[in-house]
Design a protein around this motif. Structure first.
Motif, mmCIF file in Angstrom:
data_model
loop_
_atom_site.group_PDB
_atom_site.id
_atom_site.type_symbol
_atom_site.label_atom_id
_atom_site.label_comp_id
_atom_site.label_asym_id
_atom_site.label_seq_id
_atom_site.Cartn_x
_atom_site.Cartn_y
_atom_site.Cartn_z
ATOM 1 N N ASN A 38 0.760 -1.203 -0.048
ATOM 2 C CA ASN A 38 -0.092 0.090 0.097
ATOM 3 C C ASN A 38 1.059 1.448 0.155
ATOM 4 O OD1 ASN A 38 -2.181 -1.530 0.104
ATOM 5 N ND2 ASN A 38 -2.613 -1.663 2.119
ATOM 6 N N LEU A 39 2.049 1.287 0.774
ATOM 7 C CA LEU A 39 2.859 2.394 0.865
ATOM 8 C C LEU A 39 3.684 2.734 -0.397
ATOM 9 C CD1 LEU A 39 4.584 4.484 2.272
ATOM 10 C CD2 LEU A 39 6.273 2.751 2.788
ATOM 11 N N GLU A 40 4.067 1.543 -1.316
ATOM 12 C CA GLU A 40 4.461 1.710 -2.518
ATOM 13 C C GLU A 40 3.464 2.352 -3.463
ATOM 14 O OE1 GLU A 40 7.770 -1.866 -3.155
ATOM 15 O OE2 GLU A 40 5.821 -2.348 -2.753
ATOM 16 N N GLN A 41 2.317 1.959 -3.389
ATOM 17 C CA GLN A 41 1.183 2.468 -4.290
ATOM 18 C C GLN A 41 0.768 3.715 -3.977
ATOM 19 O OE1 GLN A 41 -2.529 0.149 -3.979
ATOM 20 N NE2 GLN A 41 -3.385 1.184 -5.519
ATOM 21 N N GLU A 42 0.948 4.041 -2.946
ATOM 22 C CA GLU A 42 0.667 5.410 -2.345
ATOM 23 C C GLU A 42 1.704 6.715 -2.857
ATOM 24 O OE1 GLU A 42 0.227 8.385 1.591
ATOM 25 O OE2 GLU A 42 -0.111 6.316 1.855
ATOM 26 N N ILE A 43 2.857 6.260 -2.772
ATOM 27 C CA ILE A 43 4.078 7.034 -3.180
ATOM 28 C C ILE A 43 4.167 6.830 -4.935
ATOM 29 C CG2 ILE A 43 5.076 7.384 -0.887
ATOM 30 C CD1 ILE A 43 7.300 5.224 -1.766
ATOM 31 N N GLY A 44 3.861 5.917 -5.322
ATOM 32 C CA GLY A 44 4.035 5.365 -6.784
ATOM 33 C C GLY A 44 5.370 5.228 -7.325
ATOM 34 N N VAL A 45 6.051 4.641 -6.411
ATOM 35 C CA VAL A 45 7.521 4.177 -6.458
ATOM 36 C C VAL A 45 7.987 2.750 -5.969
ATOM 37 C CG1 VAL A 45 9.930 4.655 -6.041
ATOM 38 C CG2 VAL A 45 8.593 6.550 -6.626
ATOM 39 N N PRO A 46 8.513 1.598 -6.576
ATOM 40 C CA PRO A 46 8.828 0.483 -5.956
ATOM 41 C C PRO A 46 9.899 0.559 -5.005
ATOM 42 C CG PRO A 46 9.531 0.497 -8.210
ATOM 43 C CD PRO A 46 8.800 1.708 -7.974
ATOM 44 N N LEU A 47 9.753 0.246 -3.744
ATOM 45 C CA LEU A 47 10.616 0.317 -2.580
ATOM 46 C C LEU A 47 11.423 -1.057 -2.562
ATOM 47 C CD1 LEU A 47 8.592 1.972 -0.088
ATOM 48 C CD2 LEU A 47 10.192 3.096 -1.666
ATOM 49 N N PHE A 48 11.028 -2.127 -2.809
ATOM 50 C CA PHE A 48 11.865 -3.463 -2.760
ATOM 51 C C PHE A 48 11.729 -4.254 -4.023
ATOM 52 C CE2 PHE A 48 10.209 -2.730 1.622
ATOM 53 C CZ PHE A 48 11.419 -2.787 2.210
ATOM 54 N N LEU A 57 15.936 -3.504 -1.135
ATOM 55 C CA LEU A 57 15.689 -2.092 -1.414
ATOM 56 C C LEU A 57 16.149 -1.742 -3.016
ATOM 57 C CD1 LEU A 57 16.260 -0.143 1.710
ATOM 58 C CD2 LEU A 57 14.249 -0.724 0.766
ATOM 59 N N THR A 58 15.418 -1.148 -3.523
ATOM 60 C CA THR A 58 15.589 -0.462 -4.776
ATOM 61 C C THR A 58 16.336 0.769 -4.534
ATOM 62 O OG1 THR A 58 13.579 1.038 -4.850
ATOM 63 C CG2 THR A 58 13.612 -1.150 -6.072
ATOM 64 N N LYS A 59 16.883 1.261 -5.600
ATOM 65 C CA LYS A 59 17.775 2.608 -5.484
ATOM 66 C C LYS A 59 16.951 3.733 -4.736
ATOM 67 C CE LYS A 59 21.678 5.303 -5.451
ATOM 68 N NZ LYS A 59 22.586 4.889 -4.582
ATOM 69 N N PRO A 60 15.691 3.890 -5.307
ATOM 70 C CA PRO A 60 14.676 4.875 -4.595
ATOM 71 C C PRO A 60 14.456 4.511 -3.247
ATOM 72 C CG PRO A 60 13.870 4.485 -6.617
ATOM 73 C CD PRO A 60 15.059 3.572 -6.650
ATOM 74 N N GLY A 61 14.338 3.146 -2.902
ATOM 75 C CA GLY A 61 13.914 2.500 -1.657
ATOM 76 C C GLY A 61 15.029 3.060 -0.570
ATOM 77 N N GLU A 62 16.402 2.793 -0.947
ATOM 78 C CA GLU A 62 17.404 3.092 -0.353
ATOM 79 C C GLU A 62 17.581 4.726 0.465
ATOM 80 O OE1 GLU A 62 20.818 2.334 -2.467
ATOM 81 O OE2 GLU A 62 20.949 0.383 -2.194
ATOM 82 N N LEU A 63 16.856 5.448 -0.553
ATOM 83 C CA LEU A 63 16.832 6.970 -0.350
ATOM 84 C C LEU A 63 15.702 7.096 0.392
ATOM 85 C CD1 LEU A 63 17.407 8.590 -3.700
ATOM 86 C CD2 LEU A 63 19.079 8.231 -1.801
ATOM 87 N N PHE A 64 14.537 6.599 0.351
ATOM 88 C CA PHE A 64 13.558 6.519 1.248
ATOM 89 C C PHE A 64 13.767 6.055 2.619
ATOM 90 C CE2 PHE A 64 9.268 5.367 2.689
ATOM 91 C CZ PHE A 64 8.686 6.178 2.627
ATOM 92 N N LEU A 65 14.512 5.000 2.762
ATOM 93 C CA LEU A 65 14.808 4.594 3.956
ATOM 94 C C LEU A 65 15.629 5.625 4.859
ATOM 95 C CD1 LEU A 65 15.263 2.085 6.026
ATOM 96 C CD2 LEU A 65 17.151 1.667 4.939
ATOM 97 N N GLU A 66 16.493 6.138 4.267
ATOM 98 C CA GLU A 66 17.205 7.374 5.059
ATOM 99 C C GLU A 66 16.160 8.246 5.471
ATOM 100 O OE1 GLU A 66 20.326 9.114 2.779
ATOM 101 O OE2 GLU A 66 21.173 7.474 2.305
#
Length: 304
Positions: A38-48, A57-66
């Motif tokens: 649901n989180l990935e759908q809300e922000i429109g970016v795959p995180l994993f 984690l994807t590259k966007p996911g790594e930045l999101f994690l920080e």
């Protein structure tokens, strides 16, 4: 997006998989998977990038994690700040006082409170009693140290007696009444009096009138001053005699005496006052320490 989404994300990264995170958090793995989807759908970016054994984690996911970790840390800090404020450990405390009555005990109380609550910002504001009562009602100060609260404010303010200051006669050294050590007010009936203004010191003004009335006369007022130091100067200048509360801040002069009165009620209250409408845990913490300080000061006087 909610904080639990961020907590699930961090848990999956730290424990290496959805299943391990689920065991650590004691919730179903399907719940974590669903919430992060649901989180990935809300922000429109795959995180994993998901496999059957591991979630990476994807590259966007790594930045999101920080950023997620920063947000969670900030949320935890906010919780701790709120808890400390609830316990009266942090915040801003505005204290009204007037120098003519605080004596040496007031600075000692402030030092003790600063030591006990180093993260509390104290603001000390010198004001007359009347100014303090008005400021308490408006929430402009939190605690006041004043004389007796006037009747018109007693329905809105609470107060705690802190000490009783003896009232003494301020006389020229060569005044006949000064020789006895103590003064019977009846011996001053024919003297001119220098009084503190009722506008700035209503309780003291009324107390002087009361004491003189009980002694059988009305004081002949020669001069009125706004602060006790000016009253003392007027007596030094020969304008008359005065009645003032005695405290350890008053200066001593070679040409004046500060003589105790024989009247048993020759004292005036010094109180700590506050508005229940604007009360806080921090205010209560300060008042509790002030009460203990008052008791300690009383024991010191009794054993001195």
């Amino acid at each position: 997006m909610e904080l639990r989404h961020l907590r699930y994300l961090v848990a999956v990264v730290e424990h290496g998989s959805f299943s391990a995170a689920a065991r650590r958090l004691h919730i179903a793995q399907s719940a974590i998977s669903e919430q992060l989807a649901n989180l990935e759908q809300e922000i429109g970016v795959p995180l994993f990038t998901r496999t059957t054994r591991k979630a990476t984690l994807t590259k966007p996911g790594e930045l999101f994690l920080e950023e997620a970790r920063r947000i969670l840390a900030a949320a935890q800090y906010a919780i701790e700040i709120a808890q400390q404020a609830h316990r009266g450990k942090i915040g801003v405390l505005r204290i009204g006082f007037f120098a003519g009555a605080t004596g040496v005990s007031f600075p000692r109380l402030i030092r003790q409170f600063r030591k006990k609550h180093p993260d509390v910002q104290l603001s000390l504001i010198e004001m007359t009693s009347g100014q303090q009562w008005q400021a308490l009602l408006k929430g402009q100060i939190d605690v006041g140290f004043t004389r007796r609260v006037e009747p018109e404010f007693q329905s809105d303010l609470l107060y705690e007696p802190m000490q009783q200051d003896p009232i003494v006669a301020v006389l020229p050294k060569n005044h006949p009444a000064a020789a006895a050590g103590t003064v019977d007010l009846r011996d001053l009936a024919n003297e001119p009096f220098v009084l503190s203004s009722r506008d700035t010191s209503p309780a003291l003004f009324d107390k002087v009138i009361e004491l003189c009335s009980e002694a059988g006369f009305s004081p002949r007022i020669a001069s009125i001053s706004t602060v006790w130091s000016s009253v003392v100067l007027m007596v030094q200048a020969g304008e008359g005699v005065a009645l003032l509360p005695m405290n350890q801040q008053q200066f001593r002069t070679r040409d004046l005496t500060f003589s105790p009165l024989t009247a048993k009620n020759a004292f005036i209250d010094f109180v700590m006052t506050w508005s229940p409408q604007h009360d806080t845990d921090l205010n209560r913490s300060f008042r509790e320490l002030a009460k203990l300080h008052r008791i300690d000061a009383s024991v010191e006087r009794d054993t001195a």
